[in-house]
Design a protein around this motif. Structure first.
Motif, PDB file in Angstrom:
ATOM      1  N   ALA A  84      -3.101  18.180  -8.507  1.00 46.11           N
ATOM      2  CA  ALA A  84      -3.784  16.883  -8.519  1.00 46.11           C
ATOM      3  C   ALA A  84      -4.451  16.720  -7.158  1.00 46.11           C
ATOM      4  O   ALA A  84      -4.286  17.544  -6.261  1.00 46.11           O
ATOM      5  CB  ALA A  84      -2.796  15.730  -8.744  1.00 46.11           C
ATOM      6  N   THR A  85      -5.189  15.616  -7.002  1.00 44.94           N
ATOM      7  CA  THR A  85      -5.673  15.223  -5.686  1.00 44.94           C
ATOM      8  C   THR A  85      -4.716  14.178  -5.133  1.00 44.94           C
ATOM      9  O   THR A  85      -4.370  13.220  -5.817  1.00 44.94           O
ATOM     10  CB  THR A  85      -7.102  14.665  -5.761  1.00 44.94           C
ATOM     11  N   TYR A  86      -4.275  14.389  -3.906  1.00 46.76           N
ATOM     12  CA  TYR A  86      -3.348  13.470  -3.252  1.00 46.76           C
ATOM     13  C   TYR A  86      -4.115  12.657  -2.219  1.00 46.76           C
ATOM     14  O   TYR A  86      -4.762  13.208  -1.325  1.00 46.76           O
ATOM     15  CB  TYR A  86      -2.184  14.236  -2.637  1.00 46.76           C
ATOM     16  N   LEU A  87      -4.038  11.339  -2.380  1.00 42.53           N
ATOM     17  CA  LEU A  87      -4.783  10.413  -1.542  1.00 42.53           C
ATOM     18  C   LEU A  87      -3.842   9.682  -0.599  1.00 42.53           C
ATOM     19  O   LEU A  87      -2.758   9.252  -0.993  1.00 42.53           O
ATOM     20  CB  LEU A  87      -5.502   9.360  -2.401  1.00 42.53           C
ATOM     21  N   CYS A  88      -4.292   9.521   0.638  1.00 44.35           N
ATOM     22  CA  CYS A  88      -3.581   8.751   1.644  1.00 44.35           C
ATOM     23  C   CYS A  88      -4.412   7.503   1.925  1.00 44.35           C
ATOM     24  O   CYS A  88      -5.653   7.575   1.961  1.00 44.35           O
ATOM     25  CB  CYS A  88      -3.425   9.607   2.899  1.00 44.35           C
ATOM     26  N   ALA A  89      -3.765   6.365   2.109  1.00 45.25           N
ATOM     27  CA  ALA A  89      -4.485   5.126   2.400  1.00 45.25           C
ATOM     28  C   ALA A  89      -3.666   4.291   3.373  1.00 45.25           C
ATOM     29  O   ALA A  89      -2.435   4.347   3.366  1.00 45.25           O
ATOM     30  CB  ALA A  89      -4.749   4.335   1.120  1.00 45.25           C
ATOM     31  N   VAL A  90      -4.366   3.509   4.210  1.00 43.60           N
ATOM     32  CA  VAL A  90      -3.677   2.624   5.142  1.00 43.60           C
ATOM     33  C   VAL A  90      -4.093   1.188   4.884  1.00 43.60           C
ATOM     34  O   VAL A  90      -5.186   0.900   4.410  1.00 43.60           O
ATOM     35  CB  VAL A  90      -3.951   2.996   6.615  1.00 43.60           C
ATOM     36  N   GLN A  91      -3.193   0.301   5.245  1.00 46.83           N
ATOM     37  CA  GLN A  91      -3.450  -1.127   5.179  1.00 46.83           C
ATOM     38  C   GLN A  91      -3.201  -1.672   6.574  1.00 46.83           C
ATOM     39  O   GLN A  91      -2.128  -1.463   7.149  1.00 46.83           O
ATOM     40  CB  GLN A  91      -2.507  -1.761   4.169  1.00 46.83           C
ATOM     41  N   ALA A  92      -4.215  -2.346   7.135  1.00 48.48           N
ATOM     42  CA  ALA A  92      -4.128  -2.809   8.520  1.00 48.48           C
ATOM     43  C   ALA A  92      -3.264  -4.056   8.598  1.00 48.48           C
ATOM     44  O   ALA A  92      -3.240  -4.889   7.702  1.00 48.48           O
ATOM     45  CB  ALA A  92      -5.524  -3.102   9.066  1.00 48.48           C
ATOM     46  N   GLU A  93      -2.580  -4.197   9.690  1.00 46.96           N
ATOM     47  CA  GLU A  93      -1.630  -5.291   9.867  1.00 46.96           C
ATOM     48  C   GLU A  93      -2.317  -6.639   9.892  1.00 46.96           C
ATOM     49  O   GLU A  93      -1.866  -7.597   9.275  1.00 46.96           O
ATOM     50  CB  GLU A  93      -0.856  -5.082  11.168  1.00 46.96           C
ATOM     51  N   TRP A  94      -3.409  -6.730  10.608  1.00 44.60           N
ATOM     52  CA  TRP A  94      -4.035  -8.031  10.802  1.00 44.60           C
ATOM     53  C   TRP A  94      -5.194  -8.284   9.861  1.00 44.60           C
ATOM     54  O   TRP A  94      -5.809  -9.312   9.890  1.00 44.60           O
ATOM     55  CB  TRP A  94      -4.491  -8.182  12.256  1.00 44.60           C
ATOM     56  N   GLY A  95      -5.486  -7.304   9.041  1.00 45.10           N
ATOM     57  CA  GLY A  95      -6.553  -7.480   8.055  1.00 45.10           C
ATOM     58  C   GLY A  95      -6.017  -8.144   6.816  1.00 45.10           C
ATOM     59  O   GLY A  95      -4.914  -8.645   6.774  1.00 45.10           O
ATOM     60  N   ALA A  96      -6.813  -8.103   5.777  1.00 49.45           N
ATOM     61  CA  ALA A  96      -6.381  -8.652   4.501  1.00 49.45           C
ATOM     62  C   ALA A  96      -5.680  -7.541   3.728  1.00 49.45           C
ATOM     63  O   ALA A  96      -5.013  -6.707   4.294  1.00 49.45           O
ATOM     64  CB  ALA A  96      -7.568  -9.227   3.751  1.00 49.45           C
ATOM     65  N   GLN A  97      -5.862  -7.500   2.439  1.00 49.93           N
ATOM     66  CA  GLN A  97      -5.095  -6.588   1.612  1.00 49.93           C
ATOM     67  C   GLN A  97      -5.744  -5.223   1.399  1.00 49.93           C
ATOM     68  O   GLN A  97      -5.134  -4.355   0.802  1.00 49.93           O
ATOM     69  CB  GLN A  97      -4.891  -7.237   0.230  1.00 49.93           C
ATOM     70  N   LYS A  98      -6.972  -5.017   1.879  1.00 50.66           N
ATOM     71  CA  LYS A  98      -7.706  -3.817   1.464  1.00 50.66           C
ATOM     72  C   LYS A  98      -7.010  -2.545   1.921  1.00 50.66           C
ATOM     73  O   LYS A  98      -6.378  -2.494   2.980  1.00 50.66           O
ATOM     74  CB  LYS A  98      -9.132  -3.841   2.006  1.00 50.66           C
ATOM     75  N   LEU A  99      -7.154  -1.509   1.116  1.00 51.30           N
ATOM     76  CA  LEU A  99      -6.700  -0.168   1.460  1.00 51.30           C
ATOM     77  C   LEU A  99      -7.902   0.634   1.933  1.00 51.30           C
ATOM     78  O   LEU A  99      -8.965   0.576   1.329  1.00 51.30           O
ATOM     79  CB  LEU A  99      -6.075   0.526   0.255  1.00 51.30           C
ATOM     80  N   VAL A 100      -7.699   1.411   3.013  1.00 49.75           N
ATOM     81  CA  VAL A 100      -8.713   2.342   3.504  1.00 49.75           C
ATOM     82  C   VAL A 100      -8.219   3.740   3.164  1.00 49.75           C
ATOM     83  O   VAL A 100      -7.140   4.156   3.638  1.00 49.75           O
ATOM     84  CB  VAL A 100      -8.925   2.188   5.021  1.00 49.75           C
ATOM     85  N   PHE A 101      -8.973   4.451   2.354  1.00 45.99           N
ATOM     86  CA  PHE A 101      -8.547   5.754   1.837  1.00 45.99           C
ATOM     87  C   PHE A 101      -9.125   6.906   2.643  1.00 45.99           C
ATOM     88  O   PHE A 101     -10.232   6.821   3.192  1.00 45.99           O
ATOM     89  CB  PHE A 101      -9.021   5.921   0.389  1.00 45.99           C
ATOM     90  N   GLY A 102      -8.379   8.012   2.653  1.00 46.49           N
ATOM     91  CA  GLY A 102      -8.925   9.286   3.085  1.00 46.49           C
ATOM     92  C   GLY A 102      -9.628   9.949   1.914  1.00 46.49           C
ATOM     93  O   GLY A 102      -9.630   9.432   0.790  1.00 46.49           O
TER      94      GLY A 102
END
Lengths: 111, 116
Positions: A84-102
């Motif tokens: 499969a493709t394995y995706l990593c994503a981060v959610q910033a502490e002071w931001g809203a809910q969005k995920l930033v993906f690799g």
């Protein structure tokens, strides 16, 4: 700007051959790091979430670890169905809910 | 197991036409999201929605895009005048509030939008 870089882009292993996928991140303050699995033509499927350096999570043949700069997804004795493709994503502490993906690592396990 | 459902699975439209992509989030979730993935590229955040209003949007989410929760179960993404570059897979996601929910977003299977 929050950034996530995954390596390698693609990885081909033989069944039973263990390896690790890397996710390096730059974020203003980490609220959470997420690993997802994506099969072709499907949506991301949640695997793990990690919140602080030193944390580890396991599920079957997968283990995720987290440091202050990166996360690893270790796969032990993989099977073809782990392809499969394995995706990593981060959610910033002071931001809203969005995920930033690799961009993901495309993993192929040959029988 | 509860899941996010999206319809249609594939939408073909002509450039300049309006499209509405539909999503049914998981029933006890209160945060809703749209992401898109252009073929071969990263999954990109478009918009988040909470308490009947947009809580965050990206630069991609311009005046051509709008979101709505028309009733208690559906969540929609409207593109008013589609462009060729809007061709992508669009994913809906939802999450529930609270510490124990751990900010986990659950994704639907996606709608493939093809603009001709």
């Amino acid at each position: 700007e929050d950034q996530v870089t995954q390596s390698p882009e693609a990885l081909r292993l033989q069944e039973g051959e263990s390896s690790s996928l890397n996710c390096s991140y730059t974020v203003s303050g980490l609220r959470g790091l997420f690993w997802y699995r994506q099969d072709p033509g499907k949506g991301p499927e949640f695997l793990f979430t990690l919140y602080s350096a030193g944390e580890e999570k396991e599920k079957e043949r997968l283990k995720a670890t987290l440091t202050k700069k990166e996360s690893f997804l270790h796969i032990t004795a993989p099977k073809p169905e782990d392809s499969a493709t394995y995706l990593c994503a981060v959610q910033a502490e002071w931001g809203a809910q969005k995920l930033v993906f690799g961009q993901g690592t495309r993993l192929t396990i040959n029988p | 197991e509860p899941e996010v459902t999206q319809t249609p699975s594939h939408q073909v439209t002509q450039m300049g036409q309006e499209v509405i992509l539909r999503c049914v989030p998981i029933s006890n979730h209160l945060y809703f999201y749209w992401y898109r993935q252009i073929l071969g590229q990263k999954v990109e955040f478009l918009v988040s929605f909470y308490n009947n209003e947009i809580s965050e949007k990206s630069e991609i989410f311009d005046d051509q895009f709008s979101v709505e929760r028309p009733d208690g179960s559906n969540f929609t993404l409207k593109i008013r005048s589609t462009k060729l570059e809007d061709s992508a897979m669009y994913f809906c996601a939802s999450s529930r509030p609270g510490y124990l929910a751990k900010n986990i977003q659950y994704f639907g299977a996606g709608t493939r939008l093809s603009v001709l």
